[in-house]
Every structure is written in structure tokens, then in C-alpha cells.
Design a protein around this motif. Structure first.
Motif, PDB file in Angstrom:
ATOM      1  N   PHE A 144       0.827  -1.352  -0.065  1.00 45.42           N
ATOM      2  CA  PHE A 144      -0.003   0.151  -0.048  1.00 45.42           C
ATOM      3  C   PHE A 144       0.660   1.382   0.189  1.00 45.42           C
ATOM      4  O   PHE A 144       0.727   2.274  -0.668  1.00 45.42           O
ATOM      5  CB  PHE A 144      -0.995  -0.007   1.303  1.00 45.42           C
ATOM      6  N   ALA A 145       1.919   1.132   0.898  1.00 42.18           N
ATOM      7  CA  ALA A 145       2.758   2.532   0.737  1.00 42.18           C
ATOM      8  C   ALA A 145       3.505   2.565  -0.607  1.00 42.18           C
ATOM      9  O   ALA A 145       3.662   3.783  -0.794  1.00 42.18           O
ATOM     10  CB  ALA A 145       3.676   2.252   2.099  1.00 42.18           C
ATOM     11  N   GLY A 146       3.869   1.410  -1.098  1.00 38.87           N
ATOM     12  CA  GLY A 146       4.539   1.553  -2.369  1.00 38.87           C
ATOM     13  C   GLY A 146       3.707   2.261  -3.486  1.00 38.87           C
ATOM     14  O   GLY A 146       4.038   2.779  -4.353  1.00 38.87           O
ATOM     15  N   LYS A 147       2.491   1.712  -3.250  1.00 38.37           N
ATOM     16  CA  LYS A 147       1.332   2.335  -4.376  1.00 38.37           C
ATOM     17  C   LYS A 147       0.938   3.612  -4.142  1.00 38.37           C
ATOM     18  O   LYS A 147       1.115   4.441  -5.122  1.00 38.37           O
ATOM     19  CB  LYS A 147       0.145   1.599  -4.042  1.00 38.37           C
ATOM     20  N   VAL A 148       0.953   4.106  -2.767  1.00 42.42           N
ATOM     21  CA  VAL A 148       0.624   5.423  -2.603  1.00 42.42           C
ATOM     22  C   VAL A 148       1.666   6.484  -2.955  1.00 42.42           C
ATOM     23  O   VAL A 148       1.568   7.728  -3.386  1.00 42.42           O
ATOM     24  CB  VAL A 148       0.070   5.513  -1.213  1.00 42.42           C
ATOM     25  N   GLN A 149       2.718   5.843  -2.484  1.00 42.92           N
ATOM     26  CA  GLN A 149       3.680   6.780  -2.898  1.00 42.92           C
ATOM     27  C   GLN A 149       4.149   7.332  -4.309  1.00 42.92           C
ATOM     28  O   GLN A 149       4.854   8.336  -4.711  1.00 42.92           O
ATOM     29  CB  GLN A 149       5.108   6.235  -2.225  1.00 42.92           C
ATOM     30  N   ARG A 150       3.820   6.447  -5.191  1.00 42.12           N
ATOM     31  CA  ARG A 150       3.753   6.781  -6.593  1.00 42.12           C
ATOM     32  C   ARG A 150       2.338   7.876  -7.032  1.00 42.12           C
ATOM     33  O   ARG A 150       2.437   8.155  -8.154  1.00 42.12           O
ATOM     34  CB  ARG A 150       3.781   5.776  -7.231  1.00 42.12           C
ATOM     35  N   MET A 151       1.516   8.011  -6.269  1.00 45.04           N
ATOM     36  CA  MET A 151       0.586   8.802  -6.310  1.00 45.04           C
ATOM     37  C   MET A 151       0.891  10.054  -6.283  1.00 45.04           C
ATOM     38  O   MET A 151      -0.103  10.891  -5.484  1.00 45.04           O
ATOM     39  CB  MET A 151      -0.793   8.236  -5.701  1.00 45.04           C
ATOM     40  N   PHE A 152       1.854  10.738  -6.678  1.00 41.40           N
ATOM     41  CA  PHE A 152       1.806  12.287  -6.504  1.00 41.40           C
ATOM     42  C   PHE A 152       2.578  12.750  -7.913  1.00 41.40           C
ATOM     43  O   PHE A 152       3.252  11.934  -8.516  1.00 41.40           O
ATOM     44  CB  PHE A 152       2.573  12.533  -5.358  1.00 41.40           C
ATOM     45  N   ALA A 153       2.553  14.101  -8.102  1.00 43.31           N
ATOM     46  CA  ALA A 153       3.257  14.482  -9.283  1.00 43.31           C
ATOM     47  C   ALA A 153       3.627  16.016  -9.021  1.00 43.31           C
ATOM     48  O   ALA A 153       3.163  16.667  -8.238  1.00 43.31           O
ATOM     49  CB  ALA A 153       2.530  14.429 -10.736  1.00 43.31           C
ATOM     50  N   VAL A 154       4.785  16.395  -9.711  1.00 46.98           N
ATOM     51  CA  VAL A 154       5.179  17.513  -9.642  1.00 46.98           C
ATOM     52  C   VAL A 154       5.373  18.384 -11.040  1.00 46.98           C
ATOM     53  O   VAL A 154       6.186  17.739 -11.827  1.00 46.98           O
ATOM     54  CB  VAL A 154       6.653  17.752  -8.713  1.00 46.98           C
ATOM     55  N   GLU A 155       4.654  19.345 -11.344  1.00 42.46           N
ATOM     56  CA  GLU A 155       4.739  19.895 -12.649  1.00 42.46           C
ATOM     57  C   GLU A 155       5.539  21.387 -12.487  1.00 42.46           C
ATOM     58  O   GLU A 155       5.166  21.868 -11.610  1.00 42.46           O
ATOM     59  CB  GLU A 155       3.316  20.154 -13.272  1.00 42.46           C
ATOM     60  N   ARG A 156       6.435  22.029 -13.371  1.00 48.55           N
ATOM     61  CA  ARG A 156       6.983  23.002 -13.205  1.00 48.55           C
ATOM     62  C   ARG A 156       6.553  23.619 -14.492  1.00 48.55           C
ATOM     63  O   ARG A 156       6.531  23.380 -15.866  1.00 48.55           O
ATOM     64  CB  ARG A 156       8.415  22.747 -13.315  1.00 48.55           C
ATOM     65  N   ASP A 157       6.463  25.098 -14.252  1.00 44.28           N
ATOM     66  CA  ASP A 157       6.044  26.010 -15.307  1.00 44.28           C
ATOM     67  C   ASP A 157       6.908  27.173 -15.030  1.00 44.28           C
ATOM     68  O   ASP A 157       7.384  27.634 -13.889  1.00 44.28           O
ATOM     69  CB  ASP A 157       4.584  26.466 -15.269  1.00 44.28           C
ATOM     70  N   GLU A 158       7.263  28.184 -15.935  1.00 45.60           N
ATOM     71  CA  GLU A 158       8.120  29.239 -15.839  1.00 45.60           C
ATOM     72  C   GLU A 158       7.468  30.377 -16.626  1.00 45.60           C
ATOM     73  O   GLU A 158       6.715  30.281 -17.698  1.00 45.60           O
ATOM     74  CB  GLU A 158       9.536  29.000 -16.696  1.00 45.60           C
ATOM     75  N   THR A 159       7.780  31.481 -16.197  1.00 42.74           N
ATOM     76  CA  THR A 159       6.976  32.599 -16.849  1.00 42.74           C
ATOM     77  C   THR A 159       7.777  32.955 -18.124  1.00 42.74           C
ATOM     78  O   THR A 159       9.055  32.363 -18.309  1.00 42.74           O
ATOM     79  CB  THR A 159       7.161  34.090 -15.922  1.00 42.74           C
ATOM     80  N   ALA A 160       7.379  33.875 -19.083  1.00 38.68           N
ATOM     81  CA  ALA A 160       7.892  34.107 -20.208  1.00 38.68           C
ATOM     82  C   ALA A 160       9.206  34.586 -19.965  1.00 38.68           C
ATOM     83  O   ALA A 160      10.295  34.033 -21.098  1.00 38.68           O
ATOM     84  CB  ALA A 160       7.061  34.925 -20.946  1.00 38.68           C
ATOM     85  N   ASP A 161       9.682  35.465 -19.119  1.00 37.93           N
ATOM     86  CA  ASP A 161      11.013  35.989 -19.091  1.00 37.93           C
ATOM     87  C   ASP A 161      11.880  35.135 -18.211  1.00 37.93           C
ATOM     88  O   ASP A 161      12.983  35.299 -17.790  1.00 37.93           O
ATOM     89  CB  ASP A 161      10.932  37.368 -18.263  1.00 37.93           C
ATOM     90  N   GLY A 162      11.234  34.022 -17.682  1.00 37.94           N
ATOM     91  CA  GLY A 162      12.132  32.882 -16.850  1.00 37.94           C
ATOM     92  C   GLY A 162      12.659  33.493 -15.527  1.00 37.94           C
ATOM     93  O   GLY A 162      13.330  32.914 -14.808  1.00 37.94           O
ATOM     94  N   ALA A 163      12.083  34.700 -15.197  1.00 40.38           N
ATOM     95  CA  ALA A 163      11.949  35.078 -13.449  1.00 40.38           C
ATOM     96  C   ALA A 163      11.559  34.330 -12.558  1.00 40.38           C
ATOM     97  O   ALA A 163      11.889  34.397 -11.598  1.00 40.38           O
ATOM     98  CB  ALA A 163      11.758  36.346 -13.626  1.00 40.38           C
ATOM     99  N   GLN A 164      10.513  33.567 -12.803  1.00 39.26           N
ATOM    100  CA  GLN A 164       9.550  32.823 -11.664  1.00 39.26           C
ATOM    101  C   GLN A 164       9.281  31.424 -12.246  1.00 39.26           C
ATOM    102  O   GLN A 164       8.980  31.279 -13.542  1.00 39.26           O
ATOM    103  CB  GLN A 164       8.465  33.482 -11.562  1.00 39.26           C
ATOM    104  N   ALA A 165       9.558  30.771 -11.506  1.00 39.67           N
ATOM    105  CA  ALA A 165       9.253  29.210 -11.703  1.00 39.67           C
ATOM    106  C   ALA A 165       8.168  28.712 -10.769  1.00 39.67           C
ATOM    107  O   ALA A 165       8.219  29.190  -9.519  1.00 39.67           O
ATOM    108  CB  ALA A 165      10.302  28.058 -11.551  1.00 39.67           C
ATOM    109  N   ILE A 166       7.036  28.191 -11.104  1.00 41.14           N
ATOM    110  CA  ILE A 166       5.960  27.584 -10.220  1.00 41.14           C
ATOM    111  C   ILE A 166       6.160  26.224 -10.321  1.00 41.14           C
ATOM    112  O   ILE A 166       5.716  25.451 -11.643  1.00 41.14           O
ATOM    113  CB  ILE A 166       4.624  28.078 -10.815  1.00 41.14           C
TER     114      ILE A 166
END
Length: 499
Positions: free
Chosen positions: A385-407
Motif C-alpha cells: 500500500f505504501a509503495g502504491k501511494v508513494q507513486r500517487m503524486f506528481a510535480v509539474e514545473r512552469d516558468e514565466t515568459a521572462d524566466g524570472a519565476q518558476a511555479i
């Protein structure tokens, strides 16, 4: 209170046909309890009367104070194997004392609601438990089927024919009872050379009497019996709660597990005071009871009361009951207990569920220890169960056009098993001077998750970046405010950012 009394009364006083089925089912169970109780007494190294009196006392008492109507409790092998060293080294009176303490511990467990631990036992573990018990029940019959004459095999086969064929004629009388009576009549009248109940051990004469264990009331006595009492209490509750769940499923009814815990404790105390060993629920006899029509408390009480009647009044006759008749009944129990659907489900169910089920079966059958098998299954379920749940997340990265801020948008469950992947997701930050970590879709479960977030924030700030964490839900905000090392701003409803 009134509703509880009404429900309790209904579990006892039912209509005529139901009461008749309860009584007849209890008679069948009483006959099936005798060889089992004698065998368990032999395992524990005590006189047969210790197991037989325990079965009488436990069955009658649990009928009064238990939480699962129709379930049979008596002396069991699961408890008997645990007390062998205690009896061998200290004597039977220490067994009685340990059983009383076992009962007290089980009553405390009921008050503390330890029955809720059953919520962590998965369906795969319960299926494995049931299948392992079915295999063990069948294996227990093998000594009665080896080095015997053809008459034994013929009687077992005849008993199975009666058990499965008689219901086609009528279901008013339980077919196992008919099989026992018919085979007993044939064996006694023809003098067949088959093993009998009397060959298992000498049946006691007379009634049990109440008496306190003859042990000194000292700390040394407590030191001797406490480890055994704790183990017996845990194993007894585990087997009883699992059996109660199985009976719940078979009868499509609910039971009060907390009351059952306390009832098991009270029953074991009474058993010890009557000169009996400890016990718990018995899945084999419970299946016999349910399949014979037993549903109410009356069936359990009759099983204990009729067993007492058999021992006190009909002992010589009971000793002549042929073992092949009881073997046929237990084979029927084994067949009925095994979850045959679990075999094709091995391919249909997820591989992890099948592995948990098979592991539980293998460990129980290999060790003959139900608690070890269930423990192995629960631990494996937790790991999967722990192995299954630990894969149930994601991190997506976006940047502003000028590259000054990353979300970074984090979604899913962050806890001890997923913190490694969570941390690695922030390894490449690019050239952004400002970083926003949006955790609106995430949940932080423990201090490992909070520690990982601290580590990420601290590293980014060391690199000269401005960091803002936004979107905590209430639960995540609470644990972050309590344990995080980066700035705490009293996040409310997950809306305030952490800078």
C-alpha cells in the motif's frame, strides 16, 4: 439501552423453526467439539478434561456475553500450542492463572476498542486466513486416515454422501447430525474396527467445579505468567475477530466486535475457574453451526450445554462414536471453508493482492501459527500500500515568459515513502530567481514530508532564490505550522502563503 435489550432478546428468543435449527445445530457442534478438545489438551500436555471443561465453559459463557451470535468459541489449538512450555515447567495451576490474566487483558482490550485494529486487515489477508484454516482442518484429519482399514474410508465416504445428499430430502435436520447418528449406529451394531472418540483419550466423569488456581499471589508468579497471558490474549482476539468477520460475511449480518473482545475475556476467566484452559473462536465449528442452521445465541449455548450433558451422562456412549463420522464432518467443513473463488481470482486480482493472500496461506500452513500468517499478510499489505501511494503524486514545473519565476504544482500524497521522489523533483530549478511551490492539490501526512519541504526551501534560499509556498489544506497547514523549520505564518484554510 432499550434498543440494545430488544436486540439482545431477539438474538435469543426467535420463532419456533429458528429455535429448532439453533438447538439441532448446537447438538452437531457439541459432538464435533469432543475430539478437538481432547486433541488440544494432548497438545498442551494436560488431562483431556482441561480442554473439555474449557469448551463447555467458554461456549456457554460466550453465548451470554459475546458480540457475535452463532459463533462457536471453545478450547483451540492456537492457544494450546502457546502454553506447552508453561505447563511443562510450572504445572497446570499456572496455566489456569495465566488464563485468568489472559481474560483480564482481553476485557481491557475491549474497553480500549482494540477491535478497531481489524480495520487494518485487508480482504486478501482474510481470504488467506480462511484458506489456510481450511487446509489445516483437512490436514488435522490425516492421522485418522492413515494406517487404517478400508472400513474407515468407506465410512468417511458414506458420511460425505449423507452430508451432501440428505439436504435434498429435507433440511429440517442438519445433515452432519444425521451422518454422525447413522454411522454411529452402523459402527456399534456391526462392531466395525474403526477408531472411536474414546480412543482419543479418557472422557471425564461428573461436572466441573469452581476453584481458584493454587499458585502464590506474588510478583514472581506474575513474571512467569504475564508473557504467556499477553501472547494468548493477542492470538485469541486475533482469531476471534477474524472468525467473527467470516461469520458476518456468511450470515450477512453485523456483530459487535468490542463486546466480543470483552466476552472472550470473560469466557476465558470462567473457563480457568472451572479447571479449563484458554480458548477463542473456532472457525471450523462456527462453519458447522452456520451451515447446520445455527444463527442465534441459543445455538452456541446448546453446544456447550449439550457437551456438558454428553460428558456427565452419556460419556460411555459418546466414547463409542466412530471417528470416521467426525472426520467426514470436518472434511465438509474444510471444503466449505475454503474460498474456491480465490483460485481463479489469482489471475483476475492485482498481483500484490494475490501475493498477500498466498503469503498468508503459506506462513500459516508452514508454521501452524495463525498469528504469524496474519502478521506477515498485514505487513506485506502495508508495504504494498505504501509503495502504491508513494507513486500517487506528481510535480509539474512552469516558468514565466521572462524566466524570472518558476511555479511548481504539487499534487498527491507526500509522506515518508514518497519524500525521496518529492525532493528529487526540485533538483533542476533553471535560472528563475523566484520560486512558487503550489501545494493546493497535495497533502502532507507526516513529519518526514514536512522535513522534505524544509530541505527544499532551505536549499533554494541558499541558492539566492525567493521562495513562496502556497495552497496548504487545513490538515497540511496544521502539521507544517507545528513542525516546519521555515517561516510559520499561521496558515488558515490553506490560503495564506509561507514565505
Amino acid at each position: 439501552m432499550t434498543s440494545h435489550l430488544t436486540s439482545y432478546r431477539r438474538q435469543w428468543f426467535t420463532d419456533g423453526p429458528t429455535a429448532r435449527r439453533d438447538i439441532l445445530a448446537g447438538v452437531v457442534v457439541a459432538l464435533a467439539l469432543i475430539p478437538e478438545a481432547i486433541g488440544f489438551s494432548i497438545i498442551a500436555g494436560v488431562d483431556p478434561r482441561v480442554g473439555l471443561y474449557a469448551s463447555v465453559a467458554i461456549a456457554m459463557t460466550i453465548a451470554l456475553i459475546g458480540g457475535r451470535p452463532g459463533m462457536i468459541s471453545a478450547a483451540t489449538a492456537a492457544v494450546a500450542v502457546l502454553v506447552v512450555p508453561l505447563v511443562r515447567e510450572h504445572g497446570v495451576d499456572y496455566l489456569f492463572a495465566a488464563t485468568i490474566l489472559m481474560g483480564l487483558i482481553q476485557m481491557i482490550a475491549g474497553l480500549l476498542r482494540l477491535d478497531l485494529v481489524m480495520q487494518f486487515v485487508s480482504r486478501s489477508v482474510i481470504t488467506g486466513f480462511v484458506n489456510a484454516l481450511a487446509i489445516l482442518i483437512f490436514m488435522a484429519q490425516l492421522p485418522q486416515l492413515t494406517n487404517v482399514g478400508w472400513q474407515t474410508y468407506a465410512m468417511v465416504a458414506g458420511g460425505l454422501v449423507i452430508i451432501y445428499g440428505f439436504p435434498r430430502i429435507t433440511k429440517a435436520i442438519p445433515s452432519p447430525l444425521v451422518a454422525i447418528l447413522v454411522l454411529s449406529a452402523i459402527s456399534i451394531s456391526m462392531g466395525l474396527p474403526v477408531n472411536t472418540v474414546g480412543d482419543m483419550g479418557k472422557l471425564p466423569e461428573g461436572l466441573p467445579s469452581l476453584a481458584l488456581p493454587n499458585v502464590p499471589l506474588t510478583l514472581d508468579t506474575l513474571r512467569i505468567i504475564l508473557p504467556y497471558s499477553l501472547t494468548m490474549a493477542a492470538v485469541g482476539l486475533l482469531e476471534s475477530l477474524l472468525t467473527a468477520q467470516i461469520v458476518d460475511d456468511m450470515t450477512d449480518t453485523d456483530s459487535n466486535k468490542r463486546v466480543e473482545c470483552a466476552g472472550q475475556g470473560g469466557s476465558n476467566i470462567v473457563a480457568a475457574l472451572c479447571g479449563g484452559m484458554g480458548g477463542c473462536a473456532m472457525i471450523g465449528q462456527s462453519v458447522i453451526n452456520v451451515t447446520s442452521g445455527g444463527r442465534g445465541r441459543l445455538s452456541t449455548f446448546v453446544a456447550g450445554a449439550f457437551l456438558l450433558f454428553l460428558l456427565a451422562v452419556l460419556g460411555p456412549f459418546v466414547g463409542r462414536v466412530p471417528m470416521p463420522a467426525l472426520v467426514a464432518v470436518m472434511i465438509m467443513v474444510s471444503i466449505g471453508t475454503f474460498s474456491w473463488n480465490s483460485i481463479p481470482n489469482l489471475r483476475r486480482h492485482p498481483a500484490t493482492s494475490s501475493v498477500v493472500m498466498l503469503t498468508t496461506v503459506i506462513v500459516v500452513v508452514a508454521t501452524h501459527d495463525l498469528s504469524l500468517g496474519v502478521l506477515a499478510g498485514v505487513l506485506l499489505s502495508g508495504i504494498f500500500f505504501a509503495g502504491k501511494v508513494q507513486r500517487m503524486f506528481a510535480v509539474e514545473r512552469d516558468e514565466t515568459a521572462d524566466g524570472a519565476q518558476a511555479i511548481y504544482r504539487v499534487t498527491g500524497e507526500i509522506f515518508f515513502a514518497s519524500v525521496d521522489r518529492f525532493t528529487r523533483a526540485f533538483q533542476s530549478e533553471g535560472t528563475a530567481t523566484r520560486v512558487v511551490i503550489d501545494v493546493t492539490g497535495a497533502h502532507f501526512w507526516d513529519i518526514s514530508a514536512v522535513g522534505a519541504l524544509d530541505k527544499i526551501v532551505a536549499r533554494l534560499r541558499r541558492d539566492g532564490r525567493e521562495v513562496e509556498v502556497v495552497g496548504y489544506n487545513r490538515a497540511s497547514a496544521d502539521i507544517v505550522d507545528r513542525f516546519a523549520l521555515h517561516d510559520k505564518t499561521g496558515v488558515e484554510m490553506g490560503l495564506a502563503p509561507h514565505r
